[in-house]
Design an enzyme around this catalytic site. Structure first.
Site, short mmCIF file in Angstrom:
data_model
loop_
_atom_site.label_atom_id
_atom_site.label_comp_id
_atom_site.label_asym_id
_atom_site.label_seq_id
_atom_site.Cartn_x
_atom_site.Cartn_y
_atom_site.Cartn_z
N HIS A 15 47.80 17.29 13.01
CA HIS A 15 46.58 16.48 13.08
C HIS A 15 46.63 15.23 12.20
O HIS A 15 46.26 14.15 12.65
CB HIS A 15 45.35 17.31 12.70
CG HIS A 15 45.11 18.46 13.60
ND1 HIS A 15 45.67 19.69 13.38
CD2 HIS A 15 44.38 18.56 14.74
CE1 HIS A 15 45.30 20.51 14.35
NE2 HIS A 15 44.53 19.87 15.18
N GLU A 85 46.40 20.96 6.13
CA GLU A 85 47.65 20.21 6.36
C GLU A 85 48.06 19.45 5.10
O GLU A 85 49.26 19.34 4.81
CB GLU A 85 47.50 19.31 7.60
CG GLU A 85 47.28 20.17 8.85
CD GLU A 85 47.26 19.40 10.17
OE1 GLU A 85 47.40 18.17 10.16
OE2 GLU A 85 47.11 20.08 11.22
N ARG A 173 15.92 18.25 10.44
CA ARG A 173 15.43 17.09 11.20
C ARG A 173 15.15 17.55 12.63
O ARG A 173 16.00 18.23 13.22
CB ARG A 173 16.48 15.97 11.26
CG ARG A 173 16.77 15.29 9.93
CD ARG A 173 17.78 14.15 10.14
NE ARG A 173 17.94 13.36 8.94
CZ ARG A 173 18.91 13.53 8.04
NH1 ARG A 173 19.85 14.45 8.22
NH2 ARG A 173 18.96 12.77 6.97
N ARG A 227 14.85 12.47 1.69
CA ARG A 227 14.13 13.25 2.69
C ARG A 227 12.65 13.44 2.34
O ARG A 227 11.85 13.75 3.22
CB ARG A 227 14.83 14.60 2.88
CG ARG A 227 16.30 14.46 3.35
CD ARG A 227 16.41 13.82 4.72
NE ARG A 227 15.62 14.52 5.71
CZ ARG A 227 15.99 15.68 6.28
NH1 ARG A 227 17.15 16.21 5.99
NH2 ARG A 227 15.20 16.27 7.17
N1 URA Z 1 24.81 12.88 5.22
C1 URA Z 1 24.15 14.01 5.54
O1 URA Z 1 24.77 15.03 5.86
N2 URA Z 1 22.80 13.99 5.52
C2 URA Z 1 22.08 12.90 5.21
O2 URA Z 1 20.84 12.95 5.23
C3 URA Z 1 22.78 11.73 4.89
C4 URA Z 1 24.15 11.73 4.89
#
Ligand code: URA
Length: 275
Positions: A15, A85, A173, A227
């Protein structure tokens, strides 16, 4: 056609398309392939080694120290392939440099987070070891990241991260058309109460695999999403995370040389003051 039972092609790992001698002991691991040239732009010398799928590798020197950078793609499954790897061709110390979403109010967009451990909400690490096994960062790598962030005067936090396999539902989300599940409403409040700082998608797999294979790993991420407030700023703080990652490699190289001179397995505070 593979060379043997090991998935290699012409002596190169299948890979990452690199073979023995292509990478240094110290490897920086961004997720995004476009970040490999950004990271190596700070080095004194750079050689392009390979680009295959999401894996782009450069090797060179940073402030005189051997260093490599391999992008891992997003998430535990692709990171696990890169780390497998890279181990096979001699890499042993890994620093993830990426982006993250903070869930605690005191963390601002553009700040940096150094992960001391990760809640294993990924799937890849479960393929390797039972769920109770801890995903914790290497102490020396973590201290090197702290030393680098202090030296550069950048704002940083140290603590536990939650690593998920899903950017959307897995991080609470709503999915397409508002798709949700009942547990999504309690995900962030519960992790916040447990003191978890942030979400990202690779550290749990990285910490678990490197621990199982006798290597070392740490992670520094730039906060691009808050968030609690809903703020989002693509690449905020990323340049700082990159500078810290490169500096941490220099610091670790120096500490490793000190350990060799003093015939010690670990660094510890009084080792630095001994003549
Ligand atoms: N990366 C993530 O996994 N979540 C986020 O909210 C921002 C970057």
């Amino acid at each position: 056609m593979f060379d043997s039972d090991e998935p290699k092609i012409s002596g190169k790992e299948y890979h990452i398309a690199c073979g023995p001698g292509d990478v240094a002991h110290y490897v920086i691991l961004p997720g995004d392939p476009d970040r490999t040239p950004k990271i190596s732009s700070y080095w004194d010398a750079v050689t392009f080694k390979a680009s295959h799928r999401e894996y782009v590798t450069h090797t060179g020197k940073y402030k005189g120290k051997d260093i490599s950078c391999t992008s891992t793609g997003i998430g535990g499954p692709s990171l696990s392939i890169a780390v497998e790897e890279l181990f096979r061709i001699g890499a042993r110390t890994f620093i993830r440099v990426g982006t993250t979403g903070a869930i605690q109010e005191q963390i601002n967009v553009g700040d940096l987070i150094i992960s001391s451990g990760a809640v294993r909400l990924d799937g890849a690490s479960k393929a390797y070891v039972r769920q109770e096994y801890p995903a914790f960062a290497d102490l020396e790598v973590t201290f090197a990241l702290i030393e680098a962030a202090e030296g550069l005067g950048l704002p940083y936090h140290v603590g536990v991260t939650a690593s998920t396999d899903s950017f959307y539902a897995g991080q609470g989300r709503p999915g397409f058309n508002g798709y949700d599940q009942s547990w999504m409403a309690t995900l962030i409040p519960d992790l916040k109460k447990a003191g978890v700082l942030n979400f990202e998608m690779e550290s749990a797999t990285l910490f678990t695999l490197t621990r199982l294979y006798g290597g070392r790993a740490g992670a520094i991420t730039a906060v691009i999403a808050q968030r609690e407030t809903g703020q989002f700023k693509a690449d905020a703080g990323l340049e700082g995370a990159i500078r810290v990652g490169n500096e941490a490699v220099r610091i670790l190289s120096e500490w490793d040389a000190l350990k060799e001179r003093k015939k010690k397995k670990y660094v510890y505070p009084s080792l630095f003051s001994q003549v």
